[in-house]
Scaffold this motif. Structure first.
Motif, PDB file in Angstrom:
ATOM      1  N   VAL A 238       0.863  -1.194   0.000  1.00  0.00           N
ATOM      2  CA  VAL A 238       0.000   0.000   0.000  1.00  0.00           C
ATOM      3  C   VAL A 238       0.893   1.235   0.000  1.00  0.00           C
ATOM      4  O   VAL A 238       1.537   1.551   0.983  1.00  0.00           O
ATOM      5  CB  VAL A 238      -0.942   0.012   1.219  1.00  0.00           C
ATOM      6  N   GLY A 239       0.954   1.904  -1.149  1.00  0.00           N
ATOM      7  CA  GLY A 239       1.787   3.107  -1.286  1.00  0.00           C
ATOM      8  C   GLY A 239       2.892   2.880  -2.299  1.00  0.00           C
ATOM      9  O   GLY A 239       3.621   1.886  -2.226  1.00  0.00           O
ATOM     10  N   GLY A 241       5.347   5.166  -2.943  1.00  0.00           N
ATOM     11  CA  GLY A 241       6.450   6.097  -2.703  1.00  0.00           C
ATOM     12  C   GLY A 241       7.758   5.316  -2.788  1.00  0.00           C
ATOM     13  O   GLY A 241       7.769   4.141  -3.189  1.00  0.00           O
ATOM     14  N   ALA A 243       9.530   3.868  -0.528  1.00  0.00           N
ATOM     15  CA  ALA A 243       9.543   2.638   0.268  1.00  0.00           C
ATOM     16  C   ALA A 243       8.786   1.522  -0.471  1.00  0.00           C
ATOM     17  O   ALA A 243       9.312   0.419  -0.664  1.00  0.00           O
ATOM     18  CB  ALA A 243       8.912   2.892   1.636  1.00  0.00           C
ATOM     19  N   ASP A 262      -1.735   2.731  -5.066  1.00  0.00           N
ATOM     20  CA  ASP A 262      -1.509   4.092  -4.590  1.00  0.00           C
ATOM     21  C   ASP A 262      -2.724   4.940  -4.937  1.00  0.00           C
ATOM     22  O   ASP A 262      -3.271   4.843  -6.037  1.00  0.00           O
ATOM     23  CB  ASP A 262      -0.253   4.710  -5.193  1.00  0.00           C
ATOM     24  N   GLY A 267       5.644   7.623  -6.607  1.00  0.00           N
ATOM     25  CA  GLY A 267       6.665   8.591  -6.177  1.00  0.00           C
ATOM     26  C   GLY A 267       6.444   9.182  -4.800  1.00  0.00           C
ATOM     27  O   GLY A 267       7.379   9.649  -4.174  1.00  0.00           O
ATOM     28  N   ARG A 275      14.568  18.747  -6.155  1.00  0.00           N
ATOM     29  CA  ARG A 275      15.928  18.228  -6.321  1.00  0.00           C
ATOM     30  C   ARG A 275      16.345  17.500  -5.060  1.00  0.00           C
ATOM     31  O   ARG A 275      16.428  18.099  -3.991  1.00  0.00           O
ATOM     32  CB  ARG A 275      16.889  19.380  -6.624  1.00  0.00           C
ATOM     33  N   GLU A 311      -7.435   3.727  -3.984  1.00  0.00           N
ATOM     34  CA  GLU A 311      -7.224   4.039  -2.568  1.00  0.00           C
ATOM     35  C   GLU A 311      -7.644   2.876  -1.683  1.00  0.00           C
ATOM     36  O   GLU A 311      -8.740   2.326  -1.846  1.00  0.00           O
ATOM     37  CB  GLU A 311      -8.041   5.283  -2.181  1.00  0.00           C
ATOM     38  N   VAL A 312      -6.776   2.489  -0.755  1.00  0.00           N
ATOM     39  CA  VAL A 312      -7.106   1.434   0.202  1.00  0.00           C
ATOM     40  C   VAL A 312      -7.810   2.083   1.383  1.00  0.00           C
ATOM     41  O   VAL A 312      -7.295   3.049   1.956  1.00  0.00           O
ATOM     42  CB  VAL A 312      -5.821   0.717   0.679  1.00  0.00           C
ATOM     43  N   ALA A 347       3.341   9.633   4.533  1.00  0.00           N
ATOM     44  CA  ALA A 347       2.774  10.756   5.277  1.00  0.00           C
ATOM     45  C   ALA A 347       2.202  11.767   4.297  1.00  0.00           C
ATOM     46  O   ALA A 347       2.513  11.743   3.119  1.00  0.00           O
ATOM     47  CB  ALA A 347       3.872  11.393   6.117  1.00  0.00           C
ATOM     48  N   SER A 390      12.261  20.301   3.237  1.00  0.00           N
ATOM     49  CA  SER A 390      11.429  20.314   2.030  1.00  0.00           C
ATOM     50  C   SER A 390      11.064  21.763   1.689  1.00  0.00           C
ATOM     51  O   SER A 390      11.022  22.136   0.513  1.00  0.00           O
ATOM     52  CB  SER A 390      10.194  19.427   2.190  1.00  0.00           C
ATOM     53  N   ASN A 479      -0.198   8.705   7.063  1.00  0.00           N
ATOM     54  CA  ASN A 479      -1.372   8.256   6.298  1.00  0.00           C
ATOM     55  C   ASN A 479      -1.794   6.885   6.802  1.00  0.00           C
ATOM     56  O   ASN A 479      -1.575   5.863   6.128  1.00  0.00           O
ATOM     57  CB  ASN A 479      -0.958   8.047   4.833  1.00  0.00           C
ATOM     58  N   ALA A 530      16.418   7.755   1.219  1.00  0.00           N
ATOM     59  CA  ALA A 530      17.334   6.612   1.314  1.00  0.00           C
ATOM     60  C   ALA A 530      16.869   5.633   2.395  1.00  0.00           C
ATOM     61  O   ALA A 530      16.942   4.406   2.220  1.00  0.00           O
ATOM     62  CB  ALA A 530      18.748   7.093   1.609  1.00  0.00           C
TER      63      ALA A 530
HETATM   64  C1  LIG Z   1       8.772  18.389  -0.963  1.00  0.00           C
HETATM   65  C2  LIG Z   1       9.570  17.298  -0.292  1.00  0.00           C
HETATM   66  C3  LIG Z   1      10.939  17.210  -0.526  1.00  0.00           C
HETATM   67  C4  LIG Z   1      11.705  16.184   0.079  1.00  0.00           C
HETATM   68  N1  LIG Z   1      13.044  16.125  -0.185  1.00  0.00           N
HETATM   69  C5  LIG Z   1      13.790  15.132   0.344  1.00  0.00           C
HETATM   70  C6  LIG Z   1      15.195  15.030   0.043  1.00  0.00           C
HETATM   71  O1  LIG Z   1      15.774  15.851  -0.665  1.00  0.00           O
HETATM   72  N2  LIG Z   1      15.884  14.002   0.583  1.00  0.00           N
HETATM   73  C7  LIG Z   1      15.312  13.065   1.388  1.00  0.00           C
HETATM   74  O2  LIG Z   1      16.000  12.146   1.806  1.00  0.00           O
HETATM   75  N3  LIG Z   1      13.993  13.144   1.694  1.00  0.00           N
HETATM   76  C8  LIG Z   1      13.218  14.151   1.207  1.00  0.00           C
HETATM   77  N4  LIG Z   1      11.884  14.250   1.524  1.00  0.00           N
HETATM   78  C9  LIG Z   1      11.290  13.209   2.393  1.00  0.00           C
HETATM   79  C10 LIG Z   1      11.004  11.942   1.565  1.00  0.00           C
HETATM   80  O3  LIG Z   1      10.356  12.311   0.371  1.00  0.00           O
HETATM   81  C11 LIG Z   1      10.177  10.947   2.364  1.00  0.00           C
HETATM   82  O4  LIG Z   1      10.883  10.585   3.515  1.00  0.00           O
HETATM   83  C12 LIG Z   1       9.869   9.691   1.544  1.00  0.00           C
HETATM   84  O5  LIG Z   1       9.173  10.028   0.356  1.00  0.00           O
HETATM   85  C13 LIG Z   1       9.051   8.681   2.337  1.00  0.00           C
HETATM   86  O6  LIG Z   1       8.765   7.615   1.503  1.00  0.00           O
HETATM   87  P1  LIG Z   1       7.551   6.610   1.776  1.00  0.00           P
HETATM   88  O7  LIG Z   1       7.529   5.702   0.603  1.00  0.00           O
HETATM   89  O8  LIG Z   1       7.675   6.037   3.118  1.00  0.00           O
HETATM   90  O9  LIG Z   1       6.229   7.500   1.823  1.00  0.00           O
HETATM   91  P2  LIG Z   1       5.605   8.567   0.814  1.00  0.00           P
HETATM   92  O10 LIG Z   1       6.658   9.153  -0.037  1.00  0.00           O
HETATM   93  O11 LIG Z   1       4.793   9.464   1.682  1.00  0.00           O
HETATM   94  O12 LIG Z   1       4.643   7.699  -0.113  1.00  0.00           O
HETATM   95  C14 LIG Z   1       3.456   7.141   0.382  1.00  0.00           C
HETATM   96  C15 LIG Z   1       2.506   6.844  -0.752  1.00  0.00           C
HETATM   97  O13 LIG Z   1       1.381   6.138  -0.234  1.00  0.00           O
HETATM   98  C16 LIG Z   1       0.194   6.581  -0.854  1.00  0.00           C
HETATM   99  N5  LIG Z   1      -0.942   6.324   0.036  1.00  0.00           N
HETATM  100  C17 LIG Z   1      -1.187   6.875   1.239  1.00  0.00           C
HETATM  101  N6  LIG Z   1      -2.317   6.378   1.766  1.00  0.00           N
HETATM  102  C18 LIG Z   1      -2.804   5.494   0.869  1.00  0.00           C
HETATM  103  C19 LIG Z   1      -3.972   4.649   0.844  1.00  0.00           C
HETATM  104  N7  LIG Z   1      -4.829   4.632   1.852  1.00  0.00           N
HETATM  105  N8  LIG Z   1      -4.171   3.889  -0.241  1.00  0.00           N
HETATM  106  C20 LIG Z   1      -3.292   3.896  -1.272  1.00  0.00           C
HETATM  107  N9  LIG Z   1      -2.178   4.671  -1.296  1.00  0.00           N
HETATM  108  C21 LIG Z   1      -1.938   5.448  -0.236  1.00  0.00           C
HETATM  109  C22 LIG Z   1       0.443   8.058  -1.091  1.00  0.00           C
HETATM  110  O14 LIG Z   1      -0.361   8.541  -2.175  1.00  0.00           O
HETATM  111  C23 LIG Z   1       1.936   8.083  -1.428  1.00  0.00           C
HETATM  112  O15 LIG Z   1       2.174   8.016  -2.814  1.00  0.00           O
HETATM  113  C24 LIG Z   1      11.084  15.249   0.940  1.00  0.00           C
HETATM  114  C25 LIG Z   1       9.700  15.339   1.178  1.00  0.00           C
HETATM  115  C26 LIG Z   1       8.948  16.352   0.582  1.00  0.00           C
HETATM  116  C27 LIG Z   1       7.467  16.447   0.832  1.00  0.00           C
END
Ligand SMILES: Cc1cc2nc3c(=O)[nH]c(=O)nc-3n(C[C@H](O)[C@H](O)[C@H](O)COP(=O)(O)OP(=O)(O)OC[C@H]3O[C@@H](n4cnc5c(N)ncnc54)[C@H](O)[C@@H]3O)c2cc1C
Length: 554
Positions: A238-239, A241, A243, A262, A267, A275, A311-312, A347, A390, A479, A530
């Motif tokens: 689920v998601g 991004g 991860a 997602d 992304g 960047r 959406e889940v 988040a 950010s 989230n 990372a």
């Molecule tokens: C503008 C910005 C710039 C950043 N720049 C940096 C950087 O330069 N370097 C760095 O290391 N980190 C950076 N970060 C932080 C980094 O982006 C996050 O730590 C990282 O993206 C987390 O990854 P994730 O996969 O855990 O979650 P997320 O990136 O939050 O992805 C979660 C995904 O889950 C989906 N989702 C949520 N709920 C549901 C649901 N119920 N059903 C289906 N899908 C769902 C969302 O749509 C989303 O696409 C930045 C963050 C932001 C906002």
């Protein structure tokens, strides 16, 4: 009209349209089967799901795009040894171009699963083919070819919403102004559209949508289809991004069947980063969208299925837990079954507590600072609220586009921002830092902001500036509301507990065996791309252990 994609064809033409040697064609024969076409017959049509990638064995095929008035523009003519297709063929999605046989044509047609097998089995050749498919998609995105046509005013909130959705999903599209574009005027007349019904979207299939939701648009252009309710995936993620995509790539490359869902786009938050400069291996930095698009394509190469946007809304167990299956409920009433679940839902941005904020959220208040928003506020005065990294990245990007940027932070300085960003911002002459700032009012009409008021410093002096675009980067909340009632334990801020903290047996496992959590949604995680990717890779070993244990129990 000048030939589309001219720039990328000029610069990367040889990589976009390589020719396979006879020996190479022999090597790929086992992945497809030979088909013959008559002169004038279509090998692919925009909007139709084609048969796959076609290697031309004999004859010539014209690749064209057509616009909304039916005018065809040539892109390229493929001869023997060339192959026809782009990224849509990897995932079995509808074609974005038309392809017609000039005369009799013989082609080796490789279906999507054959193409994925080829890319993995033939490393060097696979790399050349994959590069060509990616460059072709980039060319189509640049030209807006093959995708839907949005008719609406550029600053309209719904136009921005639809454009943002398509851009973040790497899908070509065009926007036409109803006031100045003759094709747009013709469409409005033909379908008898009231100005109040704009924007409209014309899909490549010819279907017309009136101000659609993202899901309606995605269905219309074939980005997402129904989920097979009888299929049991090894893992549902689920998601999408960093991860979730990392889990998908590593788990699928090791043979597990994976579905990634997602609600918005691939992304996640990383896709919004102008960047990323601290991701290992990219000394000059990389845009979040570019990094995530690579991961998304890589996941599809290994056969990961994507359900975006889907959406889940809940996680339930089957009545008989001995089956070891999990069921996810989706907002469109569909269900997904899997042997294990990975929570990678990250988040979402926090909203500012100011009256009437939602009135301006479509067109004037932004939570992202991508080139789309950059173009919207080019040469203007804007305000940005936030003091973290950010926010800092967004300031650096926006300052290159706007005339003046007010950086409003709640604290007395930029202590929570990385040093390199603070230094960079200090060198930007059009950025003015306002400390101890609090936005007090938003003024405007019809969804368009006209002025922002804030109080500054200890004196609390009020400032009013004529600002049409306000950017908010004030942190994120997990989230995880969709986990309510699922039995997955959360910490007091709503992040998912894992490992020892959840009383789990395995690392990254939640309080429910077989349900894992990674990335920003996980309690105690480091909020970095990372770190999210690392946890996404790490959880795969644990998934194998869990799946093996449940399989042996049955
Ligand atoms: C503008 C910005 C710039 C950043 N720049 C940096 C950087 O330069 N370097 C760095 O290391 N980190 C950076 N970060 C932080 C980094 O982006 C996050 O730590 C990282 O993206 C987390 O990854 P994730 O996969 O855990 O979650 P997320 O990136 O939050 O992805 C979660 C995904 O889950 C989906 N989702 C949520 N709920 C549901 C649901 N119920 N059903 C289906 N899908 C769902 C969302 O749509 C989303 O696409 C930045 C963050 C932001 C906002």
């Amino acid at each position: 009209m000048s030939a589309p994609n001219q720039s990328i064809i000029d610069t990367r033409g040889d990589q976009m349209f390589p020719t396979l040697e006879p020996a190479e064609i022999e090597r790929v024969r086992r992945f497809g089967r030979v088909r013959s076409y008559e002169a004038g017959e279509a090998l692919a049509k925009v909007g139709d799901v084609g048969l796959g990638l076609s290697v031309i064995l004999g004859g010539k095929v014209d690749i064209t795009q057509h616009d909304q008035s039916g005018l065809r523009t040539p892109i390229v003519t493929h001869g023997p040894g060339a192959f026809m297709g782009e990224l849509a063929q990897l995932a079995g999605r509808p074609a974005l171009v038309d392809a017609y046989a000039q005369g009799p044509v013989q082609a080796l047609v490789i279906p999507p699963e054959g193409l994925r097998a080829l890319l993995i089995a033939e490393a060097e050749l696979g790399e050349r083919i994959m590069r060509a498919l990616i460059l072709r998609r980039v060319g189509l995105i640049q030209a807006g070819a093959g995708g839907p046509v949005i008719v609406g005013r550029a600053e309209n909130g719904d136009v921005l919403r639809l454009q943002g959705f398509l851009s973040r999903n790497g899908h070509p599209h065009q926007t036409l102004s109803p006031e100045t574009d003759p094709d747009a005027k013709a469409l409005i007349e033909r379908f008898q559209i009231d100005p109040g019904q704009l924007p409209i979207v014309l899909c490549p299939s010819g279907q017309l949508l009136r101000n659609p939701s993202e899901t309606e648009l995605a269905r219309c252009i074939g980005l997402v289809g129904p989920i097979d309710p009888d299929r049991v995936y090894d893992v549902a993620v689920v998601g999408a991004g960093p991860a979730g995509l990392a889990t998908a790539v590593y788990a699928a490359s090791e043979g597990l069947s994976i579905l990634v869902l997602d609600s918005r786009a691939f992304g996640g938050q990383a896709g919004a980063s102008a960047r990323i400069e601290n991701y290992l291996g990219f000394p000059t930095g990389i845009s979040g969208m570019a990094l995530m698009a690579r991961a998304y394509t890589q996941a599809q190469k290994f056969g990961v299925e994507m359900a975006i946007p889907d959406e889940v809304i809940g996680l339930a167990a089957l009545d008989d837990p001995d089956h070891g299956r999990f069921v996810l409920h989706l907002s469109n009433d569909e269900r997904v079954s899997a042997r294990a679940v990975v929570i990678a839902s990250g988040a979402r941005y926090r909203r500012l507590e100011v009256e009437n904020l939602e009135n301006f959220e479509g067109a004037s208040v932004h939570y992202w600072a991508s080139p789309l928003e950059g173009k919207l506020c080019a040469g203007q005065e804007v305000a940005l609220v936030g003091g973290g990294n950010s926010a800092g990245q967004a300031v650096v990007y926006l300052a290159s586009q706007v005339a003046k940027l007010w950086l409003l932070v709640r604290g007395p300085n930029l202590a929570s921002m990385s040093r390199y960003l603070v230094d960079r911002i200090a060198g930007l002459p059009n950025v003015e830092l306002v400390t101890k700032a609090r936005v007090t009012a938003l003024e405007g009409a019809d969804g368009m902001l006209e002025a922002v008021r804030w109080r500054r410093g200890v004196s609390g002096e009020e400032v009013r500036r004529p600002i049409r675009h306000l950017f908010l980067f004030i942190g994120a909340a997990p989230n995880t509301s969709w986990l309510s009632g699922s039995g997955v334990a959360l910490d007091n801020k709503g992040f998912v507990l894992t490992g020892d903290a959840a009383g789990a047996r395995r690392s990254l496992e939640t309080s429910r065996a077989g349900v894992f959590a990674i990335g920003d949604a996980r309690s105690g995680s480091v909020k970095r791309v990372a770190a999210a990717v690392g946890e996404g890779a790490q959880v795969v070993a644990t998934l194998h252990a869990f799946l093996a244990a449940t399989a042996s129990r049955h």
